[in-house]
Scaffold this motif. Structure first.
Motif, PDB file in Angstrom:
ATOM      1  N   MET A  60      58.700  22.114  98.001  1.00  0.00           N
ATOM      2  CA  MET A  60      58.550  22.564  96.306  1.00  0.00           C
ATOM      3  C   MET A  60      57.378  23.527  96.158  1.00  0.00           C
ATOM      4  SD  MET A  60      56.929  18.914  95.683  1.00  0.00           S
ATOM      5  CE  MET A  60      58.619  18.056  96.227  1.00  0.00           C
ATOM      6  N   GLN A  64      54.236  18.559  91.056  1.00  0.00           N
ATOM      7  CA  GLN A  64      55.338  18.063  90.239  1.00  0.00           C
ATOM      8  C   GLN A  64      54.839  16.782  89.720  1.00  0.00           C
ATOM      9  OE1 GLN A  64      58.971  17.680  92.373  1.00  0.00           O
ATOM     10  NE2 GLN A  64      59.130  19.817  92.789  1.00  0.00           N
ATOM     11  N   SER A  66      55.401  13.523  89.901  1.00  0.00           N
ATOM     12  CA  SER A  66      55.883  12.546  90.491  1.00  0.00           C
ATOM     13  C   SER A  66      55.868  11.103  90.322  1.00  0.00           C
ATOM     14  CB  SER A  66      55.637  12.815  92.063  1.00  0.00           C
ATOM     15  OG  SER A  66      54.387  12.511  92.473  1.00  0.00           O
ATOM     16  N   THR A 150      59.068  10.885  92.467  1.00  0.00           N
ATOM     17  CA  THR A 150      60.214  11.795  91.934  1.00  0.00           C
ATOM     18  C   THR A 150      59.796  13.143  92.361  1.00  0.00           C
ATOM     19  OG1 THR A 150      60.588  10.208  90.071  1.00  0.00           O
ATOM     20  CG2 THR A 150      61.359  12.535  89.958  1.00  0.00           C
ATOM     21  N   TYR A 151      60.808  13.923  93.023  1.00  0.00           N
ATOM     22  CA  TYR A 151      60.690  15.018  93.553  1.00  0.00           C
ATOM     23  C   TYR A 151      61.875  15.997  93.442  1.00  0.00           C
ATOM     24  CZ  TYR A 151      57.021  12.597  96.004  1.00  0.00           C
ATOM     25  OH  TYR A 151      55.876  11.554  96.370  1.00  0.00           O
ATOM     26  N   THR A 152      61.690  17.191  92.950  1.00  0.00           N
ATOM     27  CA  THR A 152      62.897  18.026  92.950  1.00  0.00           C
ATOM     28  C   THR A 152      62.597  19.008  94.056  1.00  0.00           C
ATOM     29  OG1 THR A 152      62.812  17.820  90.485  1.00  0.00           O
ATOM     30  CG2 THR A 152      63.659  19.773  91.441  1.00  0.00           C
ATOM     31  N   GLU A 154      63.719  22.029  96.831  1.00  0.00           N
ATOM     32  CA  GLU A 154      64.472  23.378  96.757  1.00  0.00           C
ATOM     33  C   GLU A 154      65.606  23.364  97.757  1.00  0.00           C
ATOM     34  OE1 GLU A 154      61.749  26.497  97.556  1.00  0.00           O
ATOM     35  OE2 GLU A 154      61.447  26.674  95.443  1.00  0.00           O
ATOM     36  N   GLU A 237      68.770  22.868  93.194  1.00  0.00           N
ATOM     37  CA  GLU A 237      67.739  21.860  93.603  1.00  0.00           C
ATOM     38  C   GLU A 237      68.240  20.248  93.646  1.00  0.00           C
ATOM     39  OE1 GLU A 237      63.852  23.787  91.791  1.00  0.00           O
ATOM     40  OE2 GLU A 237      64.970  22.690  90.259  1.00  0.00           O
ATOM     41  N   ARG A 239      67.089  16.291  93.105  1.00  0.00           N
ATOM     42  CA  ARG A 239      65.955  15.407  92.342  1.00  0.00           C
ATOM     43  C   ARG A 239      66.229  13.883  92.924  1.00  0.00           C
ATOM     44  NH1 ARG A 239      64.937  15.553  86.300  1.00  0.00           N
ATOM     45  NH2 ARG A 239      63.691  17.678  87.149  1.00  0.00           N
TER      46      ARG A 239
END
Length: 685
Positions: A60, A64, A66, A150-152, A154, A237, A239
């Motif tokens: 990332m 973010q 998270s 919570t992660y998005t 790449e 992406e 999530r």
């Protein structure tokens, strides 16, 4: 939900609820480096994770949100940082801990956020998170949910973009491991998803070719949270995260606190095997005790289910000599012997002399030199069953006042923590193992994985959280009667609850829909409970109804439900052991008994089950490596990973008993041509 009234503590926060942050924006206020994971926090208590593993790329590019909480329909995800404190943790699980505090104060909403970040010395590559929110507003708030980790992530334009392990269960009985494409979404709720289905492994593990990111929670009992997985297309992406949803209009009063579960994020390379293995080891370090392996649980199995519910005693007894001749060690009496679910005595329509006839059947099994296992579906009771006639209050009652129904069995759920359920269950175990003499239990049914909250209890969630203790009670009771009892838990088609895994000594692929499911379920169990026997279920459930190679190559126990000398005309499948099939069956069971790869060490980190082609698995036993490769058709080089570059090895196709030559660990590439499977024995010269 977890809302409790505590003293109103502002610690070092600004008492007047005004923005007084020392740090704003993307300025880093904390950087944690634990093994291969780097975990950074900015002035808004947003986070960014990255990996220092060789060859890994950006996960990332920016910080973010998270961890957040949704109140009054608004997601609150930025908090002005106020303070960071660091300390050490002593005891059995030493490590380090950081406490960060922040404040949100806008539009009449005031929320104090306290984040506890933890690293454990024995578990690098992982950071855990627990957040406490305090309502410092002057008014009530309506809380909808919280989310952690919570992660998005790449994409690196892999094909497919991502693979994932998702540990939830539903009536679709879908793959636990699958590729993810744009537009994908799955909620992964750990509570009840359908009338019969719920629970699972509270971990989501998503990976690219270069790196794996896993999130989950570390609570020692099951919790009704979600681990949603979503893939976006522009930009590409994925999530992931952990979320708890509250009921509608849940009031959050001033000075009340909401505390999240302890959740985590971890980094690894390869597929999901390492992330699940590390998760399980950490949970065991925190207090979960997994049953010790049982020698008899690795022995091959024949099940009478080929004759289905309308079996006769003569059919079962008549098949036993052939079972013994094939080298199979267990015979299983399956569904159809009982009066009803919840009344486990012998059905007088089938057994006119009653229970004594089943006792005689067990004696016949033993006379043939075999061990005897009995099918059973605990927690299920038919509406007119004995247990419900005598204890009608033992049912689970849902919030609307209706009993929880098991659609598959046309039964009601028994509440696992109620005294009547426990007493009935213990009586049943004694009937099976003491009075009848069975050596093991085959507990069966997707409903065993989880139950709904029981609203006749003071704390309704106690029923949901009490399921693991119920199965521990069964395990202990069975082993108290027969110290070497095999206890199999077969939650049909579900991703088995991690918490139930501790209380059995035989896992099973549990009604697989394909050979692929047998293999990836096996890899999952070998990550989470590596010493526990894994049974591949009846071979008749595999591709082509004869794919022994799938179970054999991943170190699973072999099993079958053949009929002999003729088929039951009312059975749904054709299971007759013909002379042609008998040659194949005999070869595989002889190989199994001679090699016992199920007792070897499964090396789950060698091959990536998603991206490596062909699909590969490796077992190590007595210094030899046993490779299994699977593909519809393959005619190309295969890299034999995991060899010592300083050694030379002899290669043998052990299924065809063919010596294939030598290979150097430094140039471990073998040119292979095969259909469906290739099984290799690679031994140091």
């Amino acid at each position: 939900m977890r809302i409790s009234i505590l003293s109103f503590l502002t610690l070092s926060l600004c008492i007047n609820l005004v923005g007084c942050s020392k740090n704003q924006g993307s300025e880093s206020v904390l950087k944690i480096e634990n093994g291969a994971i780097t975990y950074e926090v900015d002035g808004f208590l947003q986070t960014k994770i990255s990996s220092t593993l060789p060859g890994t790329k950006t996960l990332m590019p920016t910080y973010q949100s998270s961890e957040k909480i949704t109140v009054n329909g608004k997601a609150i995800d930025r908090f002005d940082h106020q303070e960071t404190r660091e300390s050490s943790i002593a005891g059995d699980l030493p490590g380090k801990q950081w406490i960060l505090q922040g404040l949100y104060n806008k539009e009449g909403i005031g929320i104090q956020k306290t984040v506890r970040l933890t690293t454990y010395d024995s578990f690098p590559d992982l950071v855990s998170t627990q957040v406490t929110y305090t309502n410092v507003s002057l008014e009530n708030l309506i809380v909808d949910n919280w989310s952690n980790n919570t992660y998005t992530i790449e994409s690196q334009n892999d094909e497919p973009a991502f693979w994932a392990f998702q540990g939830s269960s539903s009536s679709s009985r879908s793959d636990w491991v699958k590729p993810l494409e744009p537009g994908y979404y799955q909620k992964n709720f750990m509570g009840m998803n359908d009338s019969d289905y719920g629970g699972g492994v509270p971990v989501t593990s998503v990976w690219r070719k270069d790196v794996n990111v896993a999130v989950g929670h570390l609570t020692l009992v099951p919790k009704q949270v979600s681990l949603p997985t979503e893939v976006f297309s522009n930009p590409l992406e994925a999530r992931i995260g952990v979320q708890e949803d509250f009921s509608d209009h849940t009031v959050w009063k001033p000075k009340d606190t909401i505390q999240t579960l302890e959740t985590f994020v971890s980094i690894s390379t390869g597929d999901y095997f390492a992330s699940l293995s590390n998760y399980s080891e950490l949970m065991q370090a925190k207090g979960i005790t997994v049953a010790e392996p049982e020698e008899a649980s690795f022995e091959p199995i024949w099940c009478a289910w080929g004759y289905e519910r309308d079996f006769t005693l003569n059919e079962v007894i008549g098949t036993l000599p052939k079972v013994k001749e094939l080298g199979i060690k267990w015979a299983v009496l399956d569904d159809g012997f009982q009066i009803a679910e919840g009344d486990w005595n012998a059905d007088p329509k089938k057994f006119p002399q009653g229970n004594i006839e089943i006792k005689r059947l067990v004696d016949k099994i033993h006379d043939n030199g075999l061990k005897a296992k009995v099918w059973w579906t605990p927690l299920a009771a038919d509406p007119e069953s004995k247990v419900l006639r005598e204890h009608p209050d033992s049912k689970i009652i849902q919030e609307d006042g209706s009993p929880q129904y098991i659609t598959w069995w046309d039964s009601y759920y028994l509440s696992p923590t109620k005294d009547a359920t426990i007493a009935h269950t213990k009586e049943t175990v004694h009937l099976f193992m003491e009075e009848w003499g069975f050596d093991g239990l085959k507990m069966d049914g997707q409903h065993m994985n989880a139950v709904a909250p029981d609203h006749t209890l003071d704390q309704p969630n106690n029923s949901f959280e009490g399921v693991p203790a119920f199965f521990q009670m069964i395990y202990d009771e069975a082993r108290s009667i027969k110290p070497h009892a095999v206890v199999e838990n077969c939650p049909c088609g579900t991703c088995m609850s991690f918490y139930n895994m501790a209380s059995m000594n035989q896992a099973v692929s549990s009604d697989p829909l394909s050979s692929w499911q047998i293999r990836h379920k096996g890899k999952t169990y070998k990550a989470l409970i590596p010493k526990t026997a894994y049974y591949g279920d009846h071979v008749e459930l595999s591709d082509g109804a004869d794919d022994f190679a799938t179970s054999f190559g991943i170190g699973a126990v072999l099993g079958t439900k053949f009929t002999w000398p003729k088929d039951n005309p009312n059975a749904s499948g054709k299971y007759l052991l013909t002379p042609e099939k008998e040659i194949i069956w005999k070869k595989w069971f002889n190989l199994y008994n001679n090699m016992m790869l199920s007792k070897g060490t499964y090396l789950g980190g060698v091959y990536d089950i998603g991206y490596d082609k062909p699909e590969g698995h490796v077992i190590q036993k007595n210094g030899t490596l046993y490779y299994a490769f699977y593909a519809d058709n393959w005619d190309d080089n295969i890299q034999l990973k995991g060899l010592d570059e300083n050694k030379t090895y002899l290669i043998r196709d052990y299924y065809n008993d063919e010596t294939l030559g030598e290979i150097s660990g430094a140039k471990a590439v073998y040119n292979a041509s095969f259909e469906n499977f290739l099984l290799l024995e690679v031994t140091p010269k």
